[in-house]
Motif scaffolding. Structure first.
Motif, PDB file in Angstrom:
ATOM      1  N   ALA A   1      -2.181   3.159   3.709  1.00  0.00           N
ATOM      2  CA  ALA A   1      -1.171   2.168   4.051  1.00  0.00           C
ATOM      3  C   ALA A   1      -1.036   1.142   2.941  1.00  0.00           C
ATOM      4  O   ALA A   1      -1.986   0.878   2.205  1.00  0.00           O
ATOM      5  CB  ALA A   1      -1.537   1.474   5.361  1.00  0.00           C
ATOM      6  N   VAL A   2       0.173   0.605   2.804  1.00  0.00           N
ATOM      7  CA  VAL A   2       0.409  -0.498   1.875  1.00  0.00           C
ATOM      8  C   VAL A   2       1.086  -1.608   2.662  1.00  0.00           C
ATOM      9  O   VAL A   2       2.052  -1.353   3.385  1.00  0.00           O
ATOM     10  CB  VAL A   2       1.362  -0.090   0.733  1.00  0.00           C
ATOM     11  CG1 VAL A   2       1.381  -1.165  -0.325  1.00  0.00           C
ATOM     12  CG2 VAL A   2       0.950   1.218   0.130  1.00  0.00           C
ATOM     13  N   ALA A   3       0.581  -2.812   2.549  1.00  0.00           N
ATOM     14  CA  ALA A   3       1.212  -3.932   3.236  1.00  0.00           C
ATOM     15  C   ALA A   3       1.405  -5.061   2.238  1.00  0.00           C
ATOM     16  O   ALA A   3       0.532  -5.331   1.416  1.00  0.00           O
ATOM     17  CB  ALA A   3       0.352  -4.394   4.398  1.00  0.00           C
ATOM     18  N   VAL A   4       2.588  -5.674   2.266  1.00  0.00           N
ATOM     19  CA  VAL A   4       2.884  -6.764   1.343  1.00  0.00           C
ATOM     20  C   VAL A   4       3.516  -7.915   2.116  1.00  0.00           C
ATOM     21  O   VAL A   4       4.451  -7.709   2.884  1.00  0.00           O
ATOM     22  CB  VAL A   4       3.846  -6.302   0.229  1.00  0.00           C
ATOM     23  CG1 VAL A   4       4.154  -7.452  -0.709  1.00  0.00           C
ATOM     24  CG2 VAL A   4       3.263  -5.147  -0.547  1.00  0.00           C
TER      25      VAL A   4
ATOM     26  N   LEU B   1       6.815  -9.349   6.416  1.00  0.00           N
ATOM     27  CA  LEU B   1       5.646  -8.503   6.228  1.00  0.00           C
ATOM     28  C   LEU B   1       6.133  -7.063   6.180  1.00  0.00           C
ATOM     29  O   LEU B   1       6.705  -6.566   7.152  1.00  0.00           O
ATOM     30  CB  LEU B   1       4.655  -8.695   7.380  1.00  0.00           C
ATOM     31  CG  LEU B   1       3.515  -7.681   7.455  1.00  0.00           C
ATOM     32  CD1 LEU B   1       2.722  -7.641   6.183  1.00  0.00           C
ATOM     33  CD2 LEU B   1       2.596  -8.008   8.616  1.00  0.00           C
ATOM     34  N   LEU B   2       5.972  -6.445   5.028  1.00  0.00           N
ATOM     35  CA  LEU B   2       6.437  -5.063   4.887  1.00  0.00           C
ATOM     36  C   LEU B   2       5.230  -4.142   4.887  1.00  0.00           C
ATOM     37  O   LEU B   2       4.273  -4.368   4.156  1.00  0.00           O
ATOM     38  CB  LEU B   2       7.206  -4.905   3.586  1.00  0.00           C
ATOM     39  CG  LEU B   2       8.439  -5.797   3.502  1.00  0.00           C
ATOM     40  CD1 LEU B   2       8.649  -6.307   2.108  1.00  0.00           C
ATOM     41  CD2 LEU B   2       9.654  -5.057   3.996  1.00  0.00           C
ATOM     42  N   VAL B   3       5.295  -3.146   5.724  1.00  0.00           N
ATOM     43  CA  VAL B   3       4.176  -2.211   5.816  1.00  0.00           C
ATOM     44  C   VAL B   3       4.691  -0.786   5.682  1.00  0.00           C
ATOM     45  O   VAL B   3       5.609  -0.375   6.378  1.00  0.00           O
ATOM     46  CB  VAL B   3       3.442  -2.347   7.175  1.00  0.00           C
ATOM     47  CG1 VAL B   3       2.140  -1.566   7.138  1.00  0.00           C
ATOM     48  CG2 VAL B   3       3.165  -3.788   7.523  1.00  0.00           C
TER      49      VAL B   3
ATOM     50  N   ASP C   1       7.802   6.201   6.936  1.00  0.00           N
ATOM     51  CA  ASP C   1       8.594   7.002   6.015  1.00  0.00           C
ATOM     52  C   ASP C   1       7.997   6.924   4.618  1.00  0.00           C
ATOM     53  O   ASP C   1       7.610   5.855   4.153  1.00  0.00           O
ATOM     54  CB  ASP C   1      10.028   6.459   5.993  1.00  0.00           C
ATOM     55  CG  ASP C   1      11.004   7.523   5.590  1.00  0.00           C
ATOM     56  OD1 ASP C   1      11.744   7.987   6.455  1.00  0.00           O
ATOM     57  OD2 ASP C   1      11.011   7.891   4.404  1.00  0.00           O
ATOM     58  N   LEU C   2       7.939   8.062   3.961  1.00  0.00           N
ATOM     59  CA  LEU C   2       7.331   8.122   2.636  1.00  0.00           C
ATOM     60  C   LEU C   2       8.087   7.241   1.644  1.00  0.00           C
ATOM     61  O   LEU C   2       7.490   6.613   0.776  1.00  0.00           O
ATOM     62  CB  LEU C   2       7.309   9.575   2.162  1.00  0.00           C
ATOM     63  CG  LEU C   2       6.348   9.894   1.037  1.00  0.00           C
ATOM     64  CD1 LEU C   2       4.939   9.486   1.418  1.00  0.00           C
ATOM     65  CD2 LEU C   2       6.375  11.381   0.746  1.00  0.00           C
ATOM     66  N   LYS C   3       9.420   7.212   1.797  1.00  0.00           N
ATOM     67  CA  LYS C   3      10.250   6.400   0.905  1.00  0.00           C
ATOM     68  C   LYS C   3       9.866   4.922   1.014  1.00  0.00           C
ATOM     69  O   LYS C   3       9.716   4.241   0.009  1.00  0.00           O
ATOM     70  CB  LYS C   3      11.719   6.593   1.274  1.00  0.00           C
ATOM     71  CG  LYS C   3      12.673   5.760   0.487  1.00  0.00           C
ATOM     72  CD  LYS C   3      12.775   6.236  -0.922  1.00  0.00           C
ATOM     73  CE  LYS C   3      13.746   5.373  -1.709  1.00  0.00           C
ATOM     74  NZ  LYS C   3      13.760   5.743  -3.123  1.00  0.00           N
ATOM     75  N   ILE C   4       9.719   4.445   2.233  1.00  0.00           N
ATOM     76  CA  ILE C   4       9.360   3.048   2.450  1.00  0.00           C
ATOM     77  C   ILE C   4       7.980   2.779   1.866  1.00  0.00           C
ATOM     78  O   ILE C   4       7.734   1.729   1.265  1.00  0.00           O
ATOM     79  CB  ILE C   4       9.356   2.713   3.963  1.00  0.00           C
ATOM     80  CG1 ILE C   4      10.656   3.168   4.620  1.00  0.00           C
ATOM     81  CG2 ILE C   4       9.096   1.242   4.195  1.00  0.00           C
ATOM     82  CD1 ILE C   4      11.821   2.313   4.372  1.00  0.00           C
ATOM     83  N   TYR C   5       7.105   3.751   2.030  1.00  0.00           N
ATOM     84  CA  TYR C   5       5.761   3.630   1.483  1.00  0.00           C
ATOM     85  C   TYR C   5       5.818   3.453  -0.031  1.00  0.00           C
ATOM     86  O   TYR C   5       5.210   2.547  -0.587  1.00  0.00           O
ATOM     87  CB  TYR C   5       4.958   4.883   1.856  1.00  0.00           C
ATOM     88  CG  TYR C   5       3.532   4.889   1.386  1.00  0.00           C
ATOM     89  CD1 TYR C   5       2.519   4.367   2.186  1.00  0.00           C
ATOM     90  CD2 TYR C   5       3.194   5.422   0.156  1.00  0.00           C
ATOM     91  CE1 TYR C   5       1.207   4.376   1.770  1.00  0.00           C
ATOM     92  CE2 TYR C   5       1.881   5.430  -0.280  1.00  0.00           C
ATOM     93  CZ  TYR C   5       0.892   4.913   0.532  1.00  0.00           C
ATOM     94  OH  TYR C   5      -0.396   4.927   0.111  1.00  0.00           O
ATOM     95  N   TRP C   6       6.581   4.323  -0.680  1.00  0.00           N
ATOM     96  CA  TRP C   6       6.708   4.235  -2.134  1.00  0.00           C
ATOM     97  C   TRP C   6       7.281   2.899  -2.569  1.00  0.00           C
ATOM     98  O   TRP C   6       6.809   2.267  -3.499  1.00  0.00           O
ATOM     99  CB  TRP C   6       7.599   5.370  -2.662  1.00  0.00           C
ATOM    100  CG  TRP C   6       6.964   6.708  -2.644  1.00  0.00           C
ATOM    101  CD1 TRP C   6       5.622   6.961  -2.591  1.00  0.00           C
ATOM    102  CD2 TRP C   6       7.612   7.971  -2.690  1.00  0.00           C
ATOM    103  NE1 TRP C   6       5.410   8.314  -2.593  1.00  0.00           N
ATOM    104  CE2 TRP C   6       6.607   8.957  -2.656  1.00  0.00           C
ATOM    105  CE3 TRP C   6       8.943   8.371  -2.753  1.00  0.00           C
ATOM    106  CZ2 TRP C   6       6.888  10.316  -2.679  1.00  0.00           C
ATOM    107  CZ3 TRP C   6       9.217   9.716  -2.786  1.00  0.00           C
ATOM    108  CH2 TRP C   6       8.205  10.683  -2.746  1.00  0.00           C
ATOM    109  N   GLU C   7       8.367   2.490  -1.876  1.00  0.00           N
ATOM    110  CA  GLU C   7       9.051   1.265  -2.265  1.00  0.00           C
ATOM    111  C   GLU C   7       8.164   0.047  -2.063  1.00  0.00           C
ATOM    112  O   GLU C   7       8.146  -0.863  -2.879  1.00  0.00           O
ATOM    113  CB  GLU C   7      10.360   1.115  -1.474  1.00  0.00           C
ATOM    114  CG  GLU C   7      11.407   2.163  -1.803  1.00  0.00           C
ATOM    115  CD  GLU C   7      11.890   2.066  -3.238  1.00  0.00           C
ATOM    116  OE1 GLU C   7      12.141   0.954  -3.701  1.00  0.00           O
ATOM    117  OE2 GLU C   7      11.990   3.117  -3.906  1.00  0.00           O
ATOM    118  N   THR C   8       7.433   0.042  -0.946  1.00  0.00           N
ATOM    119  CA  THR C   8       6.536  -1.081  -0.685  1.00  0.00           C
ATOM    120  C   THR C   8       5.445  -1.132  -1.744  1.00  0.00           C
ATOM    121  O   THR C   8       5.025  -2.198  -2.185  1.00  0.00           O
ATOM    122  CB  THR C   8       5.902  -0.944   0.708  1.00  0.00           C
ATOM    123  OG1 THR C   8       6.927  -0.612   1.639  1.00  0.00           O
ATOM    124  CG2 THR C   8       5.252  -2.232   1.154  1.00  0.00           C
TER     125      THR C   8
END
Lengths: 132, 120, 151
Positions: A50-53, A59-61, A98-105
Motif C-alpha cells: 500500500a501507498v498512502a500520502v 488522504l490518498l491511498v 486500482d493499480l493505476k491509482i497505486y502507481w499515481e499515488t
C-alpha cells in the motif's frame, strides 16, 4: 536504475519493520498519523502492499490486493475507505485498489511543486470516481 | 504483476475451452457459440457476477466476447439506475461502443487497404 | 439420399479430431491472446490516464486493430486453424469476422458489398447481445422496483 534500487531498498526496509511483512509506505503527514495508517493497513491480510500520502486535507491511498482476493476488490475498497474515514474524519479519503491509482499515488511522493501536486491529486480523485 | 498475466491467461483460456466444448461436443456453429457466450455474459452481469470476474482476471475477462454481453447489460443497468425503465434502452451502448465502433472502423479501413486473396 | 444417411456418411468421412488436443490448443491460443491483452491494458494504464476499469475499452479497440492487420495479411486464418475456439471467442475473432467479410465483399462495391456484408456473422452476435441485455436489464430493473433485489 538508482532510484529503482533505492525505492526497492526502502520497500524492503519498511517491509522488514512493518507488521506481517507487507509493504506499506506512508508519507506527508504527522508522524502520529503516519503510524495510524500503517497500523490500519497492516491489519489487513488481503493487501500485499500500500501507498498512502497526506496532501493537506486529502488522504490518498493506493492498495494492492493479493491476486486471489481481487474478485472482492470492490468490497475491500469499501471496507477500507470506511475504516480510514473513521480514523481520519478531517481528511478527504480517496482509497482505491486500482493499480493505476497505486502507481499515481506512488509518484506523488516525488513531486515537490505545489501546483503540480495539486493537479495530480485532482487527477487521481477524478480517476478513482470514473466508472467503466 | 506477473500473477495478473498468469490469471488472465488461465481465465481467458478457460473461457475459450468452454467455446471449444460448444464447438466439438455440442456441435454448435461458431455463430451459435458466440451468441450463446454473449448471452451468458449478459446473464452473468444480471446476477452481478461478471464484474468480480473482471476484477479478478483483468483482460482474461474483458477480451473474450462474453464481456460484450456484460458491458451491454452493464450500460443498460447503469442508465436504468439513473433514469428508470427508459434507461434500459438508452444506456445499452453506453459502455460497449468502443468494441463495435472499432470493429466497424477497422473493418472499413481494411476493405480499403487489403484485397481478398481468393475464396477461403 | 435421405437425411439420416447423409449424417451417417458425414460422420464417417469427417476426420475425428481428438477432443483433448483441441481443448488444449484452444486454451493456449485463447490464453495467449488474453495475456497479450493484459499487456496492452497495462500499457494504457501506465502511459495514459486509464484505470483498470476504463482501460478495457482502448484495449479492445487495439486488439481489433491487431486483428485487422493479421486478417489483412492472411495470418489470422492460420491462427484460427490452430486455435479453433481459442481464436474465435476473444474479441479478435469478432473483429476478424467483420473485417474478413468487409475485405471479401469489396468487389461488390462499398455500399452494398462492404457495408452490407460486414455484419453477416457479427450482426447476430450484436442482435442477441442487445436483446439478452435488454431482457436481463428489464427483469433486474423491475425486480429492483419491487424491492426484491438491490443494485
Amino acid at each position: 536504475m538508482k532510484r529503482l534500487a533505492a525505492s526497492a531498498g526502502l520497500c524492503l526496509l519498511v517491509a522488514g519493520c512493518g507488521a506481517g511483512g507487507e509493504e506499506i509506505r506512508v508519507s506527508g503527514g504527522e508522524p502520529e498519523d503516519n503510524r495510524k495508517v500503517q497500523e490500519i493497513l497492516g491489519e489487513e491480510e488481503q493487501i500485499t502492499s500500500a501507498v498512502a500520502v497526506f496532501v493537506k486535507e486529502d488522504l490518498l491511498v493506493g492498495v494492492e490486493v493479493s491476486p486471489f482476493n481481487r474478485y472482492r476488490k470492490a468490497k475491500i475498497e469499501e471496507e477500507l475507505t470506511g475504516k480510514m474515514e473513521k480514523a481520519f474524519p478531517d481528511e478527504t479519503v480517496t482509497l482505491s485498489a486500482d493499480l493505476k491509482i497505486y502507481w499515481e499515488t506512488d509518484k506523488l511522493e516525488e513531486l515537490e511543486e505545489e501546483d503540480k501536486l495539486h493537479k495530480k491529486v485532482e487527477t487521481i480523485k477524478s480517476l478513482s470516481k470514473e466508472e467503466t | 504483476m506477473m500473477a495478473a498475466f498468469v490469471i488472465a491467461f488461465v481465465v481467458g483460456g478457460l473461457i475459450c475451452v468452454i467455446g471449444q466444448l460448444l464447438f466439438d461436443v455440442a456441435k454448435l456453429s461458431p455463430g451459435h457459440t458466440l451468441c450463446l457466450l454473449v448471452v451468458s455474459g449478459a446473464i452473468l452481469d444480471g446476477f452481478g457476477l461478471y464484474e468480480p470476474l473482471i476484477d479478478f482476471a483483468g483482460a482474461g475477462a474483458t477480451i473474450p466476447i462474453t464481456s460484450f454481453g456484460n458491458s451491454l447489460t452493464h450500460g443498460a443497468l447503469q442508465e436504468a439506475e439513473k433514469h428508470g425503465l427508459v434507461g434500459v434502452i438508452t444506456g445499452m451502448f453506453e459502455v460497449t461502443s468502443s468494441g463495435i465502433s472499432a470493429a466497424i472502423l477497422f473493418g472499413f479501413i481494411a476493405s480499403l487497404l487489403f484485397r481478398s486473396k481468393g475464396r477461403p | 439420399m435421405d437425411r439420416q444417411a447423409y449424417t451417417q456418411l458425414e460422420q464417417q468421412t469427417t476426420p475425428k479430431t481428438p477432443l483433448a488436443l483441441n481443448l488444449l490448443k484452444a486454451f493456449v491460443t485463447g490464453g495467449i491472446i488474453c495475456a497479450i491483452g493484459q499487456g496492452i491494458m497495462y500499457f494504457y494504464m501506465y502511459f495514459f490516464d486509464f484505470t483498470e476499469r476504463t482501460a478495457g475499452n482502448p484495449t479492445v479497440a487495439t486488439m481489433i486493430f491487431i486483428a485487422m492487420l493479421l486478417t489483412g495479411f492472411g495470418k489470422y486464418k492460420r491462427i484460427a486453424q490452430f486455435g479453433g475456439a481459442g481464436s474465435a471467442v476473444p474479441v479478435t475473432g469478432f473483429g476478424n469476422a467483420m473485417i474478413s467479410a468487409a475485405i471479401e465483399h469489396r468487389t461488390e462495391g462499398y455500399v452494398l458489398g462492404v457495408g452490407g456484408n460486414m455484419f453477416k456473422l457479427a450482426g447476430s452476435v450484436i442482435v442477441f447481445g442487445v436483446f439478452s441485455a435488454f431482457v436481463v436489464a428489464l427483469i433486474k430493473t423491475i425486480l429492483v422496483k419491487f424491492g426484491v433485489v438491490g443494485w
